[in-house]
Motif scaffolding. Structure first.
Motif, PDB file in Angstrom:
ATOM      1  N   ARG A 186      43.598  51.766  38.519  1.00 33.90           N
ATOM      2  CA  ARG A 186      44.773  51.179  39.169  1.00 33.90           C
ATOM      3  C   ARG A 186      44.874  51.651  40.626  1.00 33.90           C
ATOM      4  NH1 ARG A 186      47.939  52.093  35.371  1.00 33.90           N
ATOM      5  NH2 ARG A 186      48.694  54.158  35.959  1.00 33.90           N
ATOM      6  N   LYS A 187      44.631  52.929  40.856  1.00 30.11           N
ATOM      7  CA  LYS A 187      44.737  53.494  42.199  1.00 30.11           C
ATOM      8  C   LYS A 187      43.697  52.883  43.133  1.00 30.11           C
ATOM      9  CE  LYS A 187      44.909  57.929  44.622  1.00 30.11           C
ATOM     10  NZ  LYS A 187      44.832  59.407  44.465  1.00 30.11           N
ATOM     11  N   ILE A 188      42.454  52.768  42.643  1.00 35.50           N
ATOM     12  CA  ILE A 188      41.372  52.208  43.463  1.00 35.50           C
ATOM     13  C   ILE A 188      41.622  50.728  43.744  1.00 35.50           C
ATOM     14  CG2 ILE A 188      38.917  51.602  43.468  1.00 35.50           C
ATOM     15  CD1 ILE A 188      38.391  54.196  41.965  1.00 35.50           C
ATOM     16  N   ALA A 189      42.027  49.985  42.701  1.00 37.07           N
ATOM     17  CA  ALA A 189      42.248  48.544  42.854  1.00 37.07           C
ATOM     18  C   ALA A 189      43.342  48.261  43.874  1.00 37.07           C
ATOM     19  CB  ALA A 189      42.605  47.929  41.507  1.00 37.07           C
ATOM     20  N   LEU A 190      44.434  48.976  43.789  1.00 36.36           N
ATOM     21  CA  LEU A 190      45.554  48.740  44.709  1.00 36.36           C
ATOM     22  C   LEU A 190      45.193  49.136  46.137  1.00 36.36           C
ATOM     23  CD1 LEU A 190      48.546  50.003  42.503  1.00 36.36           C
ATOM     24  CD2 LEU A 190      47.793  47.655  42.880  1.00 36.36           C
ATOM     25  N   LYS A 191      44.375  50.187  46.284  1.00 35.63           N
ATOM     26  CA  LYS A 191      44.009  50.657  47.620  1.00 35.63           C
ATOM     27  C   LYS A 191      42.971  49.748  48.270  1.00 35.63           C
ATOM     28  CE  LYS A 191      42.529  54.793  50.125  1.00 35.63           C
ATOM     29  NZ  LYS A 191      42.170  56.238  50.015  1.00 35.63           N
ATOM     30  N   LEU A 192      41.953  49.335  47.504  1.00 40.05           N
ATOM     31  CA  LEU A 192      40.856  48.546  48.069  1.00 40.05           C
ATOM     32  C   LEU A 192      41.173  47.057  48.183  1.00 40.05           C
ATOM     33  CD1 LEU A 192      37.655  50.077  46.399  1.00 40.05           C
ATOM     34  CD2 LEU A 192      38.553  50.494  48.690  1.00 40.05           C
ATOM     35  N   PHE A 193      41.891  46.521  47.179  1.00 38.01           N
ATOM     36  CA  PHE A 193      42.032  45.071  47.102  1.00 38.01           C
ATOM     37  C   PHE A 193      43.449  44.545  47.318  1.00 38.01           C
ATOM     38  CE2 PHE A 193      38.553  46.248  44.043  1.00 38.01           C
ATOM     39  CZ  PHE A 193      37.523  45.951  44.908  1.00 38.01           C
ATOM     40  N   GLY A 194      44.453  45.422  47.310  1.00 35.46           N
ATOM     41  CA  GLY A 194      45.810  44.964  47.592  1.00 35.46           C
ATOM     42  C   GLY A 194      46.759  45.120  46.423  1.00 35.46           C
ATOM     43  N   LYS A 195      48.048  44.948  46.720  1.00 34.38           N
ATOM     44  CA  LYS A 195      49.101  45.207  45.728  1.00 34.38           C
ATOM     45  C   LYS A 195      49.082  44.238  44.551  1.00 34.38           C
ATOM     46  CE  LYS A 195      52.660  42.495  48.120  1.00 34.38           C
ATOM     47  NZ  LYS A 195      54.022  42.527  48.693  1.00 34.38           N
ATOM     48  N   ASN A 196      48.503  43.038  44.741  1.00 34.33           N
ATOM     49  CA  ASN A 196      48.461  42.057  43.653  1.00 34.33           C
ATOM     50  C   ASN A 196      47.105  41.967  42.974  1.00 34.33           C
ATOM     51  OD1 ASN A 196      51.171  41.156  43.958  1.00 34.33           O
ATOM     52  ND2 ASN A 196      50.560  39.929  45.723  1.00 34.33           N
ATOM     53  N   SER A 197      46.254  42.980  43.177  1.00 26.45           N
ATOM     54  CA  SER A 197      44.894  42.931  42.652  1.00 26.45           C
ATOM     55  C   SER A 197      44.833  43.046  41.131  1.00 26.45           C
ATOM     56  CB  SER A 197      44.045  44.038  43.282  1.00 26.45           C
ATOM     57  OG  SER A 197      44.626  45.311  43.053  1.00 26.45           O
ATOM     58  N   LEU A 198      45.916  43.522  40.510  1.00 30.03           N
ATOM     59  CA  LEU A 198      45.938  43.640  39.054  1.00 30.03           C
ATOM     60  C   LEU A 198      46.850  42.588  38.423  1.00 30.03           C
ATOM     61  CD1 LEU A 198      45.947  47.526  38.714  1.00 30.03           C
ATOM     62  CD2 LEU A 198      44.053  45.956  38.282  1.00 30.03           C
ATOM     63  N   LYS A 199      47.029  41.492  39.158  1.00 31.59           N
ATOM     64  CA  LYS A 199      47.783  40.352  38.638  1.00 31.59           C
ATOM     65  C   LYS A 199      46.879  39.126  38.649  1.00 31.59           C
ATOM     66  CE  LYS A 199      52.244  42.080  40.313  1.00 31.59           C
ATOM     67  NZ  LYS A 199      53.417  41.810  41.168  1.00 31.59           N
ATOM     68  N   PHE A 200      46.986  38.317  37.590  1.00 31.84           N
ATOM     69  CA  PHE A 200      46.113  37.153  37.463  1.00 31.84           C
ATOM     70  C   PHE A 200      46.927  35.895  37.176  1.00 31.84           C
ATOM     71  CE2 PHE A 200      43.427  40.769  36.735  1.00 31.84           C
ATOM     72  CZ  PHE A 200      42.199  40.410  37.265  1.00 31.84           C
ATOM     73  N   ASN A 201      46.569  34.820  37.873  1.00 31.90           N
ATOM     74  CA  ASN A 201      47.163  33.508  37.601  1.00 31.90           C
ATOM     75  C   ASN A 201      46.341  32.820  36.520  1.00 31.90           C
ATOM     76  OD1 ASN A 201      49.152  33.595  39.732  1.00 31.90           O
ATOM     77  ND2 ASN A 201      47.479  33.292  41.166  1.00 31.90           N
ATOM     78  N   GLU A 202      47.013  32.279  35.517  1.00 33.37           N
ATOM     79  CA  GLU A 202      46.320  31.545  34.454  1.00 33.37           C
ATOM     80  C   GLU A 202      46.841  30.114  34.394  1.00 33.37           C
ATOM     81  OE1 GLU A 202      45.621  32.663  29.933  1.00 33.37           O
ATOM     82  OE2 GLU A 202      47.322  31.304  30.194  1.00 33.37           O
ATOM     83  N   TYR A 203      45.923  29.151  34.557  1.00 30.55           N
ATOM     84  CA  TYR A 203      46.252  27.737  34.463  1.00 30.55           C
ATOM     85  C   TYR A 203      45.547  27.192  33.218  1.00 30.55           C
ATOM     86  CZ  TYR A 203      46.890  28.948  39.376  1.00 30.55           C
ATOM     87  OH  TYR A 203      47.251  29.582  40.546  1.00 30.55           O
ATOM     88  N   ALA A 204      46.313  26.650  32.285  1.00 31.01           N
ATOM     89  CA  ALA A 204      45.724  26.221  31.009  1.00 31.01           C
ATOM     90  C   ALA A 204      46.146  24.799  30.670  1.00 31.01           C
ATOM     91  CB  ALA A 204      46.150  27.178  29.894  1.00 31.01           C
ATOM     92  N   TRP A 205      45.181  24.049  30.126  1.00 29.64           N
ATOM     93  CA  TRP A 205      45.424  22.693  29.645  1.00 29.64           C
ATOM     94  C   TRP A 205      45.076  22.646  28.162  1.00 29.64           C
ATOM     95  CZ3 TRP A 205      43.695  23.983  34.408  1.00 29.64           C
ATOM     96  CH2 TRP A 205      44.349  23.410  35.508  1.00 29.64           C
TER      97      TRP A 205
END
Length: 363
Positions: A70-89
């Motif tokens: 979590r610490k590495i992801a937020l530092k390297l990739f940004g505050k929303n790096s551990l959030k994912f958009n899911e579009y489903a049909w």
């Protein structure tokens, strides 16, 4: 799976909502943003489905990864790096899902296509729609595709609580299933209808450490598929006698709860992500079980070890009375030790020293 495609649809939707409810709270989990019918969607062969339900969800995964990740992801990739958009049909029996990272949607992407077929035992070389998928490099060819078989009877030590070889559904009259062997899988001896779900997945991680993250995700994804389908089976008595309309109503109810529970800090969470392992039975025995019949049961009660009042008042000493507590041996010197206070004789009133009653006074 040991039932029909129509039964699987109920089980799938019910279990999806069930798990989302368990895992949503304290800032992590599932958040439904939109749900509606999509009349414009087309199947891979260009035809229009009889029905299509579009959903847009956001997966907040902060709690589902370790602290250092979590610490590495937020530092390297940004505050929303551990959030994912899911579009489903959902055009059942066909389904298509696209998931992108909220911080880097053009760099991190996961696609899933599924088709569910009745009277199928996983031996279809060209499942409908999947073989026409645009995700394939060459249509009608699975060359270069890693094929994995998901067997719900596979013995997995990390999934002790969801074992189809030990569970029988009283409402459906199904189970326990026979353990598969290399020569004879469970569905070859099962007396009843069977269906198979074919899934085609494609992932892309065009970021730093992307190769490592992608391989880790693929491995975790396979584990999540196994866990989820074992759970569909083991929850059968919960959804078996429900109609599809009742399952959809349950799904709507849960989705309303998710929006409220997402940021609640007082909620008791039971899950740890689709890819989380079951806890060991030995670990469970050392944990105090809360009174689940009382509304005041809290998360702290689940995580607090059993400790008696007597043990708090009179804790056990680190060493037995009279034992010598050794210290480090000094370099070039003799071994030294300290004698516990309870072993020393009382001070003498005349010389203020410590000696036995018949010994000479200390000078």
């Amino acid at each position: 799976m040991p039932f029909s495609v129509s039964d699987y649809e109920k089980g799938f939707l019910f279990t999806l909502a069930y798990v989302a409810r368990q895992e949503t709270g304290k800032g992590s989990g599932v958040e439904l943003k939109e749900s509606r019918e999509d009349e414009e969607y087309r199947l891979p062969d260009g035809s229009k489905p009889e029905k299509c339900q579009y959903t847009y969800k956001v997966y907040h995964c902060e709690r589902f990864v370790s602290a250092w990740v979590r610490k590495i992801a937020l530092k390297l990739f940004g505050k929303n790096s551990l959030k994912f958009n899911e579009y489903a049909w959902n055009c059942y029996p066909y389904m298509y899902t696209k998931s992108t990272n909220m911080e880097k949607p053009d760099k991190v992407e996961m696609n899933f296509e599924s088709i569910h077929l009745d009277n199928d035992k996983g031996k279809n070389d060209k499942p409908k729609y999947i073989c026409d998928s645009s995700l394939l490099k060459n249509k009608n060819s699975f060359k270069g595709v890693n094929i994995r078989n998901i067997d719900i009877t596979e013995n997995m030590k990390k999934l002790k609580k969801t074992d189809p070889t030990k569970f029988r559904s009283e409402k459906a009259g199904i189970g326990p299933l026979t353990q598969s062997t290399k020569k004879k899988p469970w569905f070859d001896v099962f007396q009843g209808p069977t269906m198979c779900c074919y899934k085609l997945t494609k992932t892309r991680y065009d970021i730093t450490f992307g190769g490592t993250l992608e391989s880790k995700f693929v491995k975790q994804q396979e584990f999540a598929f196994k866990k989820f389908h074992k759970l569909i089976y083991c929850l059968m008595d919960e959804w078996w006698d429900m109609t599809l309309q009742e399952v959809l109503q349950f799904d709507d109810q849960v989705n309303e709860e998710l929006g409220i529970n997402l940021h609640r800090e007082d909620i008791v969470l039971e899950g740890g992500g689709f890819g989380a392992e079951d806890e060991d039975d030995d670990a469970e025995e050392s944990v105090a079980k809360p009174d689940t019949t009382s509304p005041s049961a809290t998360a702290e009660a689940v995580a607090t070890p059993k400790t008696s009042d007597e043990a708090v008042k009179n804790p056990k000493p680190d060493s037995k009375p009279g034992m010598k507590s050794l210290t480090a041996k000094p370099k070039g010197g003799a071994e030294s030790f300290e004698t516990p206070q309870e072993d020393l004789p009382p001070k003498c009133g005349q010389c203020n020293g410590r000696h036995g009653p018949n010994d000479e006074h200390v000078q």
